[in-house]
Design an enzyme around this catalytic site. Sequence first.
Site, PDB file in Angstrom:
ATOM      1  N   CYS A   1      11.142 -38.428  -5.976  1.00 37.34           N
ATOM      2  CA  CYS A   1      10.812 -37.707  -7.459  1.00 37.34           C
ATOM      3  C   CYS A   1      12.173 -37.612  -8.305  1.00 37.34           C
ATOM      4  O   CYS A   1      12.591 -36.756  -7.460  1.00 37.34           O
ATOM      5  CB  CYS A   1      10.398 -36.643  -7.070  1.00 37.34           C
ATOM      6  SG  CYS A   1       9.311 -35.741  -8.836  1.00 37.34           S
TER       7      CYS A   1
ATOM      8  N   CYS B   1       7.594 -28.777  -5.059  1.00 37.76           N
ATOM      9  CA  CYS B   1       7.895 -29.444  -3.877  1.00 37.76           C
ATOM     10  C   CYS B   1       9.704 -28.599  -3.848  1.00 37.76           C
ATOM     11  O   CYS B   1      10.267 -28.854  -4.769  1.00 37.76           O
ATOM     12  CB  CYS B   1       8.319 -30.802  -3.780  1.00 37.76           C
ATOM     13  SG  CYS B   1       6.604 -32.224  -4.338  1.00 37.76           S
TER      14      CYS B   1
ATOM     15  N   CYS C   1       4.166 -37.259 -11.147  1.00 43.20           N
ATOM     16  CA  CYS C   1       4.160 -36.575  -9.721  1.00 43.20           C
ATOM     17  C   CYS C   1       3.812 -37.533  -9.093  1.00 43.20           C
ATOM     18  O   CYS C   1       2.363 -37.929  -8.567  1.00 43.20           O
ATOM     19  CB  CYS C   1       4.032 -35.872 -10.909  1.00 43.20           C
ATOM     20  SG  CYS C   1       3.286 -34.363  -8.801  1.00 43.20           S
TER      21      CYS C   1
ATOM     22  N   TYR D   1     -15.833 -17.638   5.122  1.00 40.89           N
ATOM     23  CA  TYR D   1     -14.312 -17.543   3.675  1.00 40.89           C
ATOM     24  C   TYR D   1     -15.283 -19.659   3.982  1.00 40.89           C
ATOM     25  O   TYR D   1     -14.098 -20.235   3.844  1.00 40.89           O
ATOM     26  CB  TYR D   1     -13.489 -17.251   3.684  1.00 40.89           C
ATOM     27  CG  TYR D   1     -12.749 -16.649   4.664  1.00 40.89           C
ATOM     28  CD1 TYR D   1     -12.211 -15.663   4.099  1.00 40.89           C
ATOM     29  CD2 TYR D   1     -13.010 -16.005   6.244  1.00 40.89           C
ATOM     30  CE1 TYR D   1     -11.852 -14.273   4.588  1.00 40.89           C
ATOM     31  CE2 TYR D   1     -12.757 -15.152   6.545  1.00 40.89           C
ATOM     32  CZ  TYR D   1     -12.325 -13.806   6.003  1.00 40.89           C
ATOM     33  OH  TYR D   1     -11.374 -12.760   6.074  1.00 40.89           O
TER      34      TYR D   1
ATOM     35  N   CYS E   1      -3.831 -21.675   6.474  1.00 42.29           N
ATOM     36  CA  CYS E   1      -2.558 -22.492   5.402  1.00 42.29           C
ATOM     37  C   CYS E   1      -1.820 -21.622   5.220  1.00 42.29           C
ATOM     38  O   CYS E   1      -1.041 -21.516   4.268  1.00 42.29           O
ATOM     39  CB  CYS E   1      -3.458 -22.600   3.692  1.00 42.29           C
ATOM     40  SG  CYS E   1      -3.747 -21.059   3.162  1.00 42.29           S
TER      41      CYS E   1
HETATM   42  C1  LIG Z   1      -9.522 -21.999   1.750  1.00 44.61           C
HETATM   43  S1  LIG Z   1     -10.626 -21.264   1.300  1.00 44.61           S
HETATM   44  C2  LIG Z   1     -11.961 -22.059   2.645  1.00 44.61           C
HETATM   45  C3  LIG Z   1     -12.490 -22.785   2.113  1.00 44.61           C
HETATM   46  C4  LIG Z   1     -13.834 -24.114   3.105  1.00 44.61           C
HETATM   47  N1  LIG Z   1     -12.972 -22.806   4.711  1.00 44.61           N
HETATM   48  C5  LIG Z   1     -13.091 -25.538   2.952  1.00 44.61           C
HETATM   49  O1  LIG Z   1     -12.367 -25.152   4.257  1.00 44.61           O
HETATM   50  O2  LIG Z   1     -13.096 -26.072   1.478  1.00 44.61           O
HETATM   51  C6  LIG Z   1     -10.665 -19.611   1.016  1.00 44.61           C
HETATM   52  C7  LIG Z   1     -11.669 -19.219   0.677  1.00 44.61           C
HETATM   53  O3  LIG Z   1     -12.308 -18.000   0.849  1.00 44.61           O
HETATM   54  C8  LIG Z   1     -12.544 -17.337  -0.044  1.00 44.61           C
HETATM   55  N2  LIG Z   1     -12.717 -15.765   0.116  1.00 44.61           N
HETATM   56  C9  LIG Z   1     -11.462 -14.851  -0.798  1.00 44.61           C
HETATM   57  N3  LIG Z   1     -11.804 -14.216  -0.816  1.00 44.61           N
HETATM   58  C10 LIG Z   1     -12.882 -13.060   0.546  1.00 44.61           C
HETATM   59  C11 LIG Z   1     -13.524 -12.366   0.929  1.00 44.61           C
HETATM   60  N4  LIG Z   1     -13.019 -11.299   1.049  1.00 44.61           N
HETATM   61  N5  LIG Z   1     -14.492 -13.168   1.484  1.00 44.61           N
HETATM   62  C12 LIG Z   1     -15.947 -13.962   1.293  1.00 44.61           C
HETATM   63  N6  LIG Z   1     -14.058 -15.397   1.193  1.00 44.61           N
HETATM   64  C13 LIG Z   1     -13.132 -14.937   0.252  1.00 44.61           C
HETATM   65  C14 LIG Z   1     -12.419 -18.066  -1.345  1.00 44.61           C
HETATM   66  O4  LIG Z   1     -13.261 -18.023  -3.056  1.00 44.61           O
HETATM   67  C15 LIG Z   1     -11.996 -19.667  -0.916  1.00 44.61           C
HETATM   68  O5  LIG Z   1     -13.649 -20.417  -1.010  1.00 44.61           O
END
Ligand SMILES: C[S@@+](CC[C@H](N)C(=O)[O-])C[C@H]1O[C@@H](n2cnc3c(N)ncnc32)[C@H](O)[C@@H]1O
Length: 455
Positions: free
Chosen positions: A70, A79, A164, A316, A412
Site C-alpha cells: 500500500c 496499518c 486497500c 461475550y 484481542c
Molecule cells: C470480541 S467480541 C466476541 C464475540 C464472539 N465471541 C465472537 O467470537 O464472535 C465481544 C462481544 O462482547 C459483547 N459485549 C461487550 N460488553 C459486554 C458485556 N458487558 N456483557 C456481555 N457482552 C458484552 C459485544 O457486543 C461483542 O459481541
Amino acid sequence: MNKEFLVESMSHGAYAIATDSESGKKIFVENACPGDVLDLEIYDERKDFSFAHISEVLTESDLREEDPKCKLHKICGSCQWQHVKYDEQLNFKKKNLIDLLKQNQVDLSLVGDLDGNVSITGLDEPWHYRNKVIYPVSSVKSTGRVLAGYYKRKSNELINIKYCPIQYSIFDEIIDRLKELCTEYTISDPLMRHMLLRASHDQSEVLISFIVRGKLLDKKQRAAIRTIFEKIYSEYEQIKVCTLNINDDSTNVILGPETELIVGERDFIYDQIKNVTVKISTSSFFQINNKQFCNILNAFEGHTENIKPHKVLDAYAGLGSISLNLAKDLPETQFYAFEINSSAVTDALENIKENNLTNLNFMEASAEEYFQSHDKEFDLIILNPPRKGCTNKVLDALMRRKELKDILYLSCNPATLARDIKYLEKKSNFRVQSIKAFDMFPHSFHLETLVKLTR
Ligand SMILES: C[S@@+](CC[C@H](N)C(=O)[O-])C[C@H]1O[C@@H](n2cnc3c(N)ncnc32)[C@H](O)[C@@H]1O
C-alpha cells in the site's frame, strides 16, 4: 556529524523503539524498523521517553519489507507495520506478548519454555483478509465530491482510499461506485457519518449500511439514499442487503441503536464459519478474519477435546461463532451463551435454528448481570470480551465458582488480557497453562491471543 540511533524493537503500537545511548531514554519512532540506523528529529520530549520523526535512514534494516503493497502505509491509521517483513511482524508480536505478560508478573511457570511453548500462527497469504470495512465520509467543499477512507494517523484528516490491500477486494469497487452515487445525490457529511460494508468469506454476499445522523435526515435525503441503494443493488448481484443505521450519539461509538432495511429481501448476510452457517446483520459483532478465526476455532476444539467438559459457558458470545461450532462438534455437551447486543442475540437464535442445534442455550445479558443472577455450574467458561477486557466484578464472580476448572480466555488486546490474568492469579488459584497467539490483523500491531487458565 549526525547522531546515529539504532532501532531495537517494535512497540505494542504504531512505533518502533530506539534508545538514546547517552541518556538511556527510549525513543518512539513511526515507520522505523528494528535494525535501521537512523538520524532522528525529536518532536516531543518527555521525562522518561521521547517521540521522533526519521530525518534520514542511514542504514536500512534487513527486516524491512522491500515493497509494501500500500502506497499509503506510512500515513494511514489502519496499518502501522506494513514496512516490516511479515515473518518479522510475527516474531515481534510474540515477543511483545511475552514481555507484557512478564511485565505484569504473570506466573508463567506452567507454560514452561516460553520461546518454544508460546505459539503464534500467521497467515500464508496475509492480504485481503478483512471481511468488514467502516469508512468515515467527507466531501470536497468546492466540488461536493464525496470521499471515504481511513483517517491519517493521529489526525481527523480523511484519506480518500481507492485501494486497500488488507480488505476483501470486492469492497474497493463497490465503495468507488457508492462515492460516485453519493456525490450525484449529495449524500455526505454531516448527514452521513460512515459507510459500512461487510461480506461473506467467498464474497458472494455483501451488506451495505449508511450510518447517518437521524436529526439531519429529511424526506428528500431518505428518498435519495433509497435511490442510491436501489441502483447499487441492481448493479452488483453480490449485494444482498442495504440498511440505514441511525446514530445521533456524540461519542465515537460508530453504530447507533436503530437499523432499518432499505433495500434487499433480508436484513442479514449468510456466511460459513468452519462447520456452521451464520447469519450476520448490520450491527452484530463478527470476527474480522475468517481464515484466522477458523485456526482459533481449531485451537478451541483441541482444548475441549482434552478436557471433555460437560457444561460450557460462552461469555461475550456475539452471534455465537465459537459456541455454535463447539456445540456442533460436541453434541453430548451442554452449551450456554450470553451476549449484551440484542441484534447479535437475534442472529444467534436464528443461527442455532439454522444449524439444528439442541445443545446450545443463548440469552441476552451483560456479563455483570449474568454472573450475578445465574448460578448454573460450568466446568469450562469461555471469555471473549471486547478490547477493554473484563470488569473486576466479572472476574470476582468467576473466582467464586468452586466447580469451575478451566477458563479459555480469547482476547484481542494483550494489555487487558495480562491485567485480567494477573487479577485472577492474585485472588485465586487459576494459573496460565497455555498461550497461543493468532495473527488476526496482519500489518497492524494488534494481536489475538487464546490463553488457557486452569485451577
Ligand atoms: C470480541 S467480541 C466476541 C464475540 C464472539 N465471541 C465472537 O467470537 O464472535 C465481544 C462481544 O462482547 C459483547 N459485549 C461487550 N460488553 C459486554 C458485556 N458487558 N456483557 C456481555 N457482552 C458484552 C459485544 O457486543 C461483542 O459481541
